[in-house]
Write a protein that holds these residues in place. Structure first.
Motif, short mmCIF file in Angstrom:
data_model
loop_
_atom_site.label_atom_id
_atom_site.label_comp_id
_atom_site.label_asym_id
_atom_site.label_seq_id
_atom_site.Cartn_x
_atom_site.Cartn_y
_atom_site.Cartn_z
N VAL A 1 0.85 -1.19 0.00
CA VAL A 1 0.00 0.00 0.00
C VAL A 1 0.89 1.24 0.00
CG1 VAL A 1 -1.85 1.26 1.16
CG2 VAL A 1 -1.79 -1.24 1.26
N ALA A 2 0.82 1.99 -1.09
CA ALA A 2 1.66 3.18 -1.26
C ALA A 2 0.90 4.43 -0.85
CB ALA A 2 2.09 3.30 -2.72
N LEU B 1 1.19 -1.17 -12.34
CA LEU B 1 1.89 -2.39 -11.91
C LEU B 1 0.91 -3.47 -11.44
CD1 LEU B 1 4.97 -0.89 -10.01
CD2 LEU B 1 4.99 -2.12 -12.19
N GLY B 2 -0.21 -3.06 -10.89
CA GLY B 2 -1.27 -4.01 -10.59
C GLY B 2 -1.20 -4.67 -9.23
N ASP B 3 -0.07 -4.58 -8.52
CA ASP B 3 0.01 -5.25 -7.22
C ASP B 3 0.17 -4.24 -6.08
OD1 ASP B 3 2.55 -4.51 -7.98
OD2 ASP B 3 3.54 -6.32 -7.22
N TRP B 4 -0.24 -3.00 -6.35
CA TRP B 4 -0.20 -1.96 -5.33
C TRP B 4 -1.60 -1.37 -5.13
CZ3 TRP B 4 4.16 0.05 -2.72
CH2 TRP B 4 5.41 -0.42 -3.16
N GLU B 5 -1.90 -1.05 -3.89
CA GLU B 5 -2.99 -0.11 -3.61
C GLU B 5 -2.35 1.24 -3.42
OE1 GLU B 5 -5.79 -0.82 -0.49
OE2 GLU B 5 -5.93 -2.95 -1.03
N VAL C 1 -0.82 1.38 5.35
CA VAL C 1 0.29 1.87 4.53
C VAL C 1 1.57 1.06 4.77
CG1 VAL C 1 1.84 3.83 4.15
CG2 VAL C 1 -0.62 4.22 4.31
N THR C 2 2.21 0.63 3.68
CA THR C 2 3.50 -0.09 3.77
C THR C 2 4.66 0.76 3.25
OG1 THR C 2 3.19 -1.13 1.60
CG2 THR C 2 2.40 -2.35 3.53
N HIS C 3 4.36 1.69 2.32
CA HIS C 3 5.42 2.50 1.71
C HIS C 3 4.96 3.96 1.63
CE1 HIS C 3 6.45 -1.55 0.38
NE2 HIS C 3 7.65 -1.12 0.03
N ILE C 4 5.77 4.86 2.15
CA ILE C 4 5.53 6.29 1.96
C ILE C 4 6.43 6.78 0.83
CG2 ILE C 4 5.73 8.60 2.98
CD1 ILE C 4 5.30 7.29 5.75
N PHE C 5 5.81 7.40 -0.19
CA PHE C 5 6.58 8.02 -1.27
C PHE C 5 6.39 9.52 -1.15
CE2 PHE C 5 5.67 3.76 -2.92
CZ PHE C 5 6.92 3.37 -3.37
N TYR C 6 7.42 10.20 -0.70
CA TYR C 6 7.27 11.62 -0.40
C TYR C 6 7.78 12.47 -1.57
CZ TYR C 6 7.21 16.05 1.97
OH TYR C 6 6.92 17.36 2.29
N ALA C 7 6.85 13.20 -2.22
CA ALA C 7 7.22 14.04 -3.37
C ALA C 7 6.52 15.39 -3.30
CB ALA C 7 6.87 13.32 -4.68
N ALA C 8 6.20 15.83 -2.09
CA ALA C 8 5.53 17.13 -1.93
C ALA C 8 6.55 18.25 -1.91
CB ALA C 8 4.70 17.14 -0.65
N PRO D 1 1.65 -0.57 11.31
CA PRO D 1 2.64 -1.56 11.76
C PRO D 1 3.41 -2.19 10.61
CG PRO D 1 0.39 -2.42 11.97
CD PRO D 1 0.27 -0.98 11.62
N GLY D 2 2.85 -2.15 9.37
CA GLY D 2 3.51 -2.78 8.23
C GLY D 2 4.40 -1.83 7.44
N LEU D 3 4.67 -0.63 7.99
CA LEU D 3 5.50 0.34 7.26
C LEU D 3 6.89 -0.23 7.05
CD1 LEU D 3 5.72 3.24 6.07
CD2 LEU D 3 6.58 3.97 8.31
N THR D 4 7.30 -0.36 5.78
CA THR D 4 8.61 -0.94 5.49
C THR D 4 9.59 0.05 4.85
OG1 THR D 4 7.90 -1.72 3.31
CG2 THR D 4 7.63 -3.25 5.14
N HIS D 5 9.07 1.14 4.25
CA HIS D 5 9.99 2.03 3.54
C HIS D 5 9.44 3.45 3.43
CE1 HIS D 5 13.61 2.47 1.07
NE2 HIS D 5 12.92 3.34 0.36
#
Length: 353
Positions: free
Chosen positions: A8-9, A29-33, A71-78, A108-112
């Motif tokens: 989950v991004a 990619l199809g395997d992400w929320e 959420v498993t991945h935070i992508f920060y582009a702000a 709890p599942g935050l990995t990156h």
């Protein structure tokens, strides 16, 4: 699909050039929320939803993001623009801190955590800097918000279950509207208005900028690299320069761009786009009507200050992209093709005639 594998991004800044292309890539990619964060919100699709939030408001972040436990991945582009380098630091650091503070305790599942940076880390915006710049180069005298953001993540990651990565693109080119840092839109609107006025397409930059070496980063390429760095264990807690892989000079590229508009070029003339394009809003409205363009305000398609900045680089502007290749990322983009494809796309979308 088991919940263990579900990725989950959280894309922070989902409406910018970088965030928008990243959302589209993750969706494909199809395997992400995907959960997109922005002030404006956005249209939901099957795997993408948008949350409208004021990232500078700590309480708003806590309230709206506190429920995003998956959420498993935070992508920060702000990014928030400010008039001086020093003034850029507090808001841009606060937004990242507010997001991590809101998500880390509840997910709890935050990995990156992926951080979007740029060549400002190397002082590229200040003047002639060491080229090609490398990820190992020493920092310059602050203020520099990119450096402060990374330092925050490095401190915060100590003893945490998640890792971070930092992506350092050159000028990012892709489709987005209402964005203060959109070079492709600068060139597109400048070319369209030059043609409407029956003028040659004249390079408006500083003397010396026309023949210096530089490079770009395609937004689609950057999206691929960002996901790669966030999911390949080798990339944990590393920074990577990401660029198209080729170099160019405006003196060769500019005539090719002019040809797209069926325009000649004339001798470069240094002129501030912020100044000379300031009175063109009535003309743009006329063009929108005349050519049946999508009705976007002049402000939405204007990034003149950013164009002035890029066209003022009378020094080489490049970084060494080989670290990413050594770590396993081998994608590249032909920059001439990129410019022409983006311009054609803007024409197809009826943003320019």
């Amino acid at each position: 699909m088991s919940t263990i594998q579900q990725k989950v991004a959280l894309v922070v800044g989902a409406q910018g050039v970088i965030g928008r292309n990243l959302v589209e890539h993750l969706d494909a990619l199809g395997d992400w929320e995907v959960i997109g964060l922005s002030r404006r919100g956005g249209e939901a699709t099957e795997r993408v939803r948008h949350v409208s939030v004021d990232l500078l408001d700590r309480d708003d972040c806590a309230k709206r993001l506190g429920e995003l436990t998956e959420v498993t991945h935070i992508f920060y582009a702000a990014y928030q623009d400010r008039p001086t380098w020093a003034e850029l630091v507090p808001p841009n650091l606060a937004m990242l801190v507010n997001v991590v503070d809101a998500i880390e305790p509840v997910a709890p599942g935050l990995t990156h955590v992926s951080l979007m940076q740029g060549y400002k880390v190397y002082g590229a915006h200040l003047g002639p800097f060491k080229t090609p710049a490398r990820e190992s180069d020493p920092h310059h005298m602050p203020p520099e918000f990119n450096v402060d953001q990374q330092a925050f993540l490095e401190r915060r990651q100590q003893g945490a279950a998640w890792t971070w990565s930092a992506l350092r693109p050159s000028v990012v080119c892709g489709f987005a509207l209402g964005n203060p840092m959109n070079l492709a839109m600068v060139i597109a609107v400048y070319g369209a208005i030059s043609k409407e006025l029956g003028l040659p397409m004249r390079f408006p930059g500083k003397p010396g900028a026309y023949d210096k070496l530089l490079e770009m980063t395609d937004a689609g390429l950057l999206a691929k690299a960002t996901v790669w760095a966030a999911t390949d264990p080798r990339c944990a807690n590393q920074a990577f320069n990401i660029n198209n892989g080729d170099l160019f000079r405006w003196n060769e590229m500019w005539p090719k761009i002019a040809r797209f508009f069926d325009l000649e070029v004339a001798t470069p003339l240094p002129m501030s786009l912020s100044v000379v394009m300031a009175d063109k809003e009535p003309l743009w409205r006329e063009m929108t009507e005349k050519y049946g363009l999508e009705s976007h305000s002049y402000e939405e398609v204007s990034s003149w200050a950013f164009g002035d900045a890029v066209f003022s680089w009378d020094y080489d502007f490049m970084a060494d992209g080989s670290k990413a290749r050594r770590f396993g990322f081998h994608e590249f983009v032909d920059t001439e093709r990129m410019f022409l494809d983006i311009l054609a796309d803007l024409r197809t979308r009826r943003i320019i005639p």
